[in-house]
Design an enzyme around this catalytic site. Structure first.
Site, PDB file in Angstrom:
ATOM      1  CE1 TYR A   1      -3.885  -2.291   0.137  1.00 52.88           C
ATOM      2  CE2 TYR A   1      -2.763  -3.390   1.969  1.00 52.88           C
ATOM      3  CZ  TYR A   1      -3.658  -3.385   1.003  1.00 52.88           C
ATOM      4  OH  TYR A   1      -4.588  -4.172   0.628  1.00 52.88           O
TER       5      TYR A   1
ATOM      6  CG  HIS B   1     -10.150  -0.736  -5.172  1.00 54.95           C
ATOM      7  ND1 HIS B   1     -10.506  -1.031  -3.978  1.00 54.95           N
ATOM      8  CD2 HIS B   1     -11.130  -0.865  -6.025  1.00 54.95           C
ATOM      9  CE1 HIS B   1     -11.746  -1.435  -3.918  1.00 54.95           C
ATOM     10  NE2 HIS B   1     -12.219  -1.165  -5.226  1.00 54.95           N
TER      11      HIS B   1
HETATM   12  O1  CA2 Z   1      -6.407  -1.310  -2.818  1.00 57.06           O
HETATM   13  C1  CA2 Z   1      -7.316  -0.928  -2.089  1.00 57.06           C
HETATM   14  O2  CA2 Z   1      -7.154   0.223  -2.097  1.00 57.06           O
HETATM   15  C2  CA2 Z   1      -8.125  -1.948  -1.357  1.00 57.06           C
HETATM   16  O3  CA2 Z   1      -9.291  -1.261  -1.258  1.00 57.06           O
HETATM   17  C3  CA2 Z   1      -7.551  -1.803   0.080  1.00 57.06           C
HETATM   18  C4  CA2 Z   1      -8.056  -2.925   0.956  1.00 57.06           C
HETATM   19  C5  CA2 Z   1      -8.320  -4.304   0.496  1.00 57.06           C
HETATM   20  O4  CA2 Z   1      -8.939  -4.972   1.259  1.00 57.06           O
HETATM   21  C6  CA2 Z   1      -8.960  -4.058  -1.057  1.00 57.06           C
HETATM   22  O5  CA2 Z   1      -8.970  -5.511  -1.708  1.00 57.06           O
HETATM   23  C7  CA2 Z   1      -8.231  -3.234  -1.974  1.00 57.06           C
HETATM   24  C8  CA2 Z   1      -7.305  -2.849   2.366  1.00 57.06           C
HETATM   25  C9  CA2 Z   1      -7.296  -1.588   3.132  1.00 57.06           C
HETATM   26  C10 CA2 Z   1      -6.757  -1.788   4.211  1.00 57.06           C
HETATM   27  O6  CA2 Z   1      -5.418  -0.998   4.124  1.00 57.06           O
HETATM   28  C11 CA2 Z   1      -4.309  -1.306   4.853  1.00 57.06           C
HETATM   29  C12 CA2 Z   1      -3.415  -0.323   4.659  1.00 57.06           C
HETATM   30  C13 CA2 Z   1      -1.915  -0.698   5.406  1.00 57.06           C
HETATM   31  C14 CA2 Z   1      -2.058  -1.908   6.311  1.00 57.06           C
HETATM   32  C15 CA2 Z   1      -2.985  -2.672   6.539  1.00 57.06           C
HETATM   33  C16 CA2 Z   1      -4.316  -2.436   5.911  1.00 57.06           C
END
Ligand code: CA2
Length: 159
Positions: free
Chosen positions: A34, A112
């Site tokens: 991310y 996303h």
């Molecule tokens: O790519 C994206 O923006 C997502 O929406 C992010 C979600 C994931 O479940 C989708 O499949 C794609 C996850 C959000 C959580 O973000 C985190 C960031 C840093 C550490 C842990 C989780």
């Protein structure tokens, strides 16, 4: 120039940017997936883009599905010009968020950070996409400013 126009013509149009569960962890975990930017950085970037296009901005994050639905309904009743949502983990599960979005008359853009189609199979099906005018994924946090620029062009705002 949109900034000037909106001030001359009264109230700026408002766009909502809503973020789903665990996006408050951005920049603190899984930076290889991310990136290193935090949610505060995302908000800053959204404010800059919204300003450039003459929009007022409501920027929110919640780990609770019902809260996100309440904010979608606020956006609808307050006649927001558009709504951008990163539903995060609710993307693949939430008919309730889909139903709230389907009630919106203004355009919805799904964002996303990652390219969900290049990841695990279960991330690829989005309920939310059925209510989205556009979907942006894989551009990192820049996807949010692209979504704001896209909304501005849809809504006829001038640069
Ligand atoms: O790519 C994206 O923006 C997502 O929406 C992010 C979600 C994931 O479940 C989708 O499949 C794609 C996850 C959000 C959580 O973000 C985190 C960031 C840093 C550490 C842990 C989780």
């Amino acid at each position: 120039m949109a900034r000037g126009n909106s001030r001359l013509s009264g109230m700026a149009k408002t766009i909502y940017v809503l973020n789903g569960p665990n996006l408050d962890l951005l920049g603190t975990r899984e930076p290889h997936i991310y990136g290193r930017s935090t949610l505060a950085d995302v908000e800053k970037l959204c404010r800059t883009a919204a300003d450039r296009h003459g929009f007022a901005l409501v920027f929110r994050q919640s780990n609770h599905e019902g809260q996100i639905i309440d904010w979608i309904n606020d956006a609808r009743s307050e006649k927001a010009a558009g709504l951008i949502i990163n539903p995060a983990g609710h993307t693949t599960t939430s008919v309730a968020i889909l139903d709230a979005l389907l009630a919106m008359e203004s355009p919805v853009v799904e964002v996303h950070i990652t390219n969900i189609h290049a990841r695990e199979e279960f991330r690829r099906h989005s309920y939310v996409s059925r209510a989205a005018r556009a979907v942006i994924c894989g551009f990192g946090i820049n996807g949010y400013s692209l979504a704001i620029a896209g909304l501005a062009s849809l809504l006829g705002a001038k640069e």
